[in-house]
Design an enzyme around this catalytic site. Sequence first.
Site, short mmCIF file in Angstrom:
data_model
loop_
_atom_site.label_atom_id
_atom_site.label_comp_id
_atom_site.label_asym_id
_atom_site.label_seq_id
_atom_site.Cartn_x
_atom_site.Cartn_y
_atom_site.Cartn_z
N GLU A 109 -25.67 45.02 48.92
CA GLU A 109 -25.71 44.16 50.20
C GLU A 109 -27.16 44.05 50.44
O GLU A 109 -27.58 42.89 50.73
CB GLU A 109 -24.87 44.82 51.22
CG GLU A 109 -24.82 43.42 52.47
CD GLU A 109 -23.82 44.07 53.61
OE1 GLU A 109 -23.52 42.78 54.48
OE2 GLU A 109 -23.45 44.91 53.62
N HIS A 149 -12.99 51.01 58.40
CA HIS A 149 -12.72 49.67 57.35
C HIS A 149 -11.34 49.22 57.64
O HIS A 149 -10.57 49.74 56.86
CB HIS A 149 -13.28 50.02 55.94
CG HIS A 149 -13.47 48.94 55.26
ND1 HIS A 149 -12.95 47.56 55.49
CD2 HIS A 149 -13.86 48.64 53.97
CE1 HIS A 149 -13.26 46.79 54.45
NE2 HIS A 149 -13.85 47.69 53.49
N HIS A 193 -21.66 43.99 55.90
CA HIS A 193 -20.16 44.59 55.48
C HIS A 193 -20.39 46.19 55.55
O HIS A 193 -19.48 46.38 56.02
CB HIS A 193 -20.12 44.05 54.15
CG HIS A 193 -18.78 44.43 53.60
ND1 HIS A 193 -17.54 44.15 53.89
CD2 HIS A 193 -18.23 45.27 52.44
CE1 HIS A 193 -16.50 44.65 53.27
NE2 HIS A 193 -17.13 45.36 52.25
N PHE A 235 -13.06 43.94 46.80
CA PHE A 235 -12.73 44.36 45.49
C PHE A 235 -12.23 42.95 44.88
O PHE A 235 -11.56 42.06 45.17
CB PHE A 235 -11.39 45.26 45.41
CG PHE A 235 -11.84 46.62 45.53
CD1 PHE A 235 -13.03 47.08 45.92
CD2 PHE A 235 -10.77 47.81 45.61
CE1 PHE A 235 -13.24 48.32 46.17
CE2 PHE A 235 -11.14 49.04 45.74
CZ PHE A 235 -12.35 49.17 46.02
N CYS A 267 -11.08 42.88 50.83
CA CYS A 267 -11.87 43.09 52.11
C CYS A 267 -12.46 41.81 52.63
O CYS A 267 -13.30 41.89 53.67
CB CYS A 267 -12.63 44.42 52.04
SG CYS A 267 -11.84 45.84 51.48
N LYS A 305 -18.69 49.14 61.04
CA LYS A 305 -17.64 49.97 60.41
C LYS A 305 -17.78 51.28 60.70
O LYS A 305 -16.98 52.31 60.67
CB LYS A 305 -17.74 49.69 59.13
CG LYS A 305 -16.89 48.29 58.43
CD LYS A 305 -16.80 48.14 57.01
CE LYS A 305 -16.32 46.89 56.56
NZ LYS A 305 -17.20 45.59 57.14
#
Length: 411
Positions: free
Chosen positions: A313, A339, A302, A399, A162, A334
């Site tokens: 975050e 996402h 994010h 990831f 991502c 998002k």
Amino acid sequence: MTKKIVITGIGATSPLGGTARDSWNALLAGESGARTLEHDWVAEYDLPVHFAAPAKVRPEEVLERPVAKRLDPSSQFALISAMEAWADAGAPDIAPERLGVDYATGIGGIWTLLDAWDTLRERGPRRVLPMTVPMLMPNAASAAISMHFEARAFARTVASACASSTESLANAYEHLQLGLADVVIAGGSESAIHPITLASFSSMQALSKRNDDPAHASRPYSVDRDGFVMGEGAASLVIETEEHALARGARIYAELAGGAVSADSYHITANDPEGRGASRAVLDALAQAGATPDEVTHINAHATSTPVGDIAEYTALHSVFGDRVHEIPVSATKASTGHLLGGTGALEAVFTVLALESRLAPPTINLTTQDPAIPLLVSGEPQPLGDGPQVAISNSFGFGGHNAVAVFRSV
């Protein structure tokens, strides 16, 4: 000598709209792209999650059939957004050897791969299409864009989950600084709303399970957030040296002032809870931009709406900005788009550029009761950014512990 790098074209096809402007207008209006999936395979496989955020305009409505049939949906979205961005930039007249492509995907042609596997099992090897491998390979999108625009300087691909398309922006910045091209088409794409990905993300408890209310399922920073919503689409940006842009009389949206990447080296799916890799990426990106944390006036976070990720975050941002982070307008887009995995950073970069242009931080919808552990300045309405110079960052984390941050400056 450091060159000034600018953005002269934007394009997007997203769950909110078929163009960058349509997506932006829907975002400002507080719309959601999430909806119940009507595919037969949802019931066939008894999937625990029945909704996602599909692209609002299907690629077959835009591309000619001979073009579309040779591309996986992820590459179709990529080409559509790149075509819009190129036209928006005024279709620069440039030697092919001075035009490059930095593009990204998190997963690539998963629909092509798994459709071909079904064909092999059910109908035998002779019925597998000869274009299967060229369609499924992760670099298919950058190759399609390169061939369409005759970009011969390079056509590179990032696959960092991502964080992918934000990393493609950092790469474009570096490649332009190195003089490898005068203009770069950068961005990212994803089309992975598929039974296998929905089942897998559900198994790891990453997806929201609000089947009865998809539009309100993605709720970053809310105390009752329960996971992200899968989205799809693509976004592209035309990026060039300021010298080249001015010489051709191009409109300039904003400066791409810098970008940086880092790695957590912590866990294959979980963020470092201390946010050390993420904060380092923010600091390195700001340093490359010649900016300080005190100059940042907007953050596109994010913020996937997972219980753990949102806090990690915040921890990273607080370590960079201190208590001042509570005064910086933050947008968690998002909540509206879902996402887009490998395409999400590019879409959020487009939103960040338009935020600087309009001097408005877009709203974060679905925030019912804000988690007291994440006391960021978030609003369900657009937030004004003021009239002075603006510096914004856009964060993407993926990831594998991939972190990528891009810095934008108003013009």
